[in-house]
Design a protein around this motif. Structure first.
Motif, short mmCIF file in Angstrom:
data_model
loop_
_atom_site.label_atom_id
_atom_site.label_comp_id
_atom_site.label_asym_id
_atom_site.label_seq_id
_atom_site.Cartn_x
_atom_site.Cartn_y
_atom_site.Cartn_z
N SER A 170 0.83 -1.20 0.00
CA SER A 170 0.00 0.00 0.00
C SER A 170 0.87 1.26 0.00
O SER A 170 0.58 2.22 -0.72
N LEU A 184 -7.48 -0.65 -0.92
CA LEU A 184 -7.04 -1.68 0.02
C LEU A 184 -7.15 -1.26 1.48
O LEU A 184 -6.99 -2.10 2.36
N TYR A 203 -9.39 -3.33 3.79
CA TYR A 203 -8.87 -4.68 4.01
C TYR A 203 -7.68 -4.66 4.96
O TYR A 203 -7.53 -5.53 5.81
N LYS A 224 -9.09 -4.26 8.37
CA LYS A 224 -9.64 -5.53 8.85
C LYS A 224 -8.53 -6.47 9.30
O LYS A 224 -8.64 -7.14 10.33
N LEU A 225 -7.47 -6.55 8.51
CA LEU A 225 -6.35 -7.42 8.87
C LEU A 225 -5.69 -6.95 10.16
O LEU A 225 -5.34 -7.75 11.03
#
Length: 137
Positions: A51, A79, A82, A85-86
């Motif tokens: 990223s 991204l 995500y 969330k990770l």
């Protein structure tokens, strides 16, 4: 021959403190979760680096070039949700791991205290000294 549920005994006939079922369960659960946490951590790290690289690449591209790329792509891929969330999943797994490690350490200390108290009481019984308030032989 000793059964599977019998306690280990030293040469002096005193019980030897071994791992309890809870200790074994906690250790097994930690070992089971450790690869998942490490894999999740490496994926989060890789996605974060990717990223950052993508963001740096986008800042280097001229504005008309970005407009052309944006028009060429039908779906814009973001991204950040995500990655969040990770990171959230990683935080929760690390939290559970810490809780399990703390519980395992408390169980280890409790087991050690119980073994010491058992040995002390056994020594008192063997020597014939009884604590106050306890029935004699």
């Amino acid at each position: 021959m000793a059964g599977a549920g019998s306690a280990a005994v030293s040469g002096a006939g005193t019980p030897v403190a071994g791992p309890t079922g809870r200790d074994l369960f906690a250790e097994g659960l930690l070992e089971f979760l450790r690869p998942a946490v490490q894999q999740l951590d490496s994926h989060v790290h890789a996605v974060s680096l990717l990223s950052l690289r993508t963001r740096d690449d986008c800042t280097l591209l001229p504005s008309p070039e970005l407009c052309r790329i944006n028009e060429d792509q039908k779906v814009a891929l973001d991204l950040d949700p995500y990655v969040k969330k990770l990171l959230n999943a990683r935080r929760r797994v690390v939290l559970v791991n810490n809780i399990l490690q703390n519980a395992q350490e408390r169980l280890r200390r409790l087991n050690h205290s119980v073994a010491k108290e058992t040995a002390r009481r056994r020594a008192m019984l063997d020597s014939g000294i009884y604590p106050p308030g306890s029935p004699g032989k």
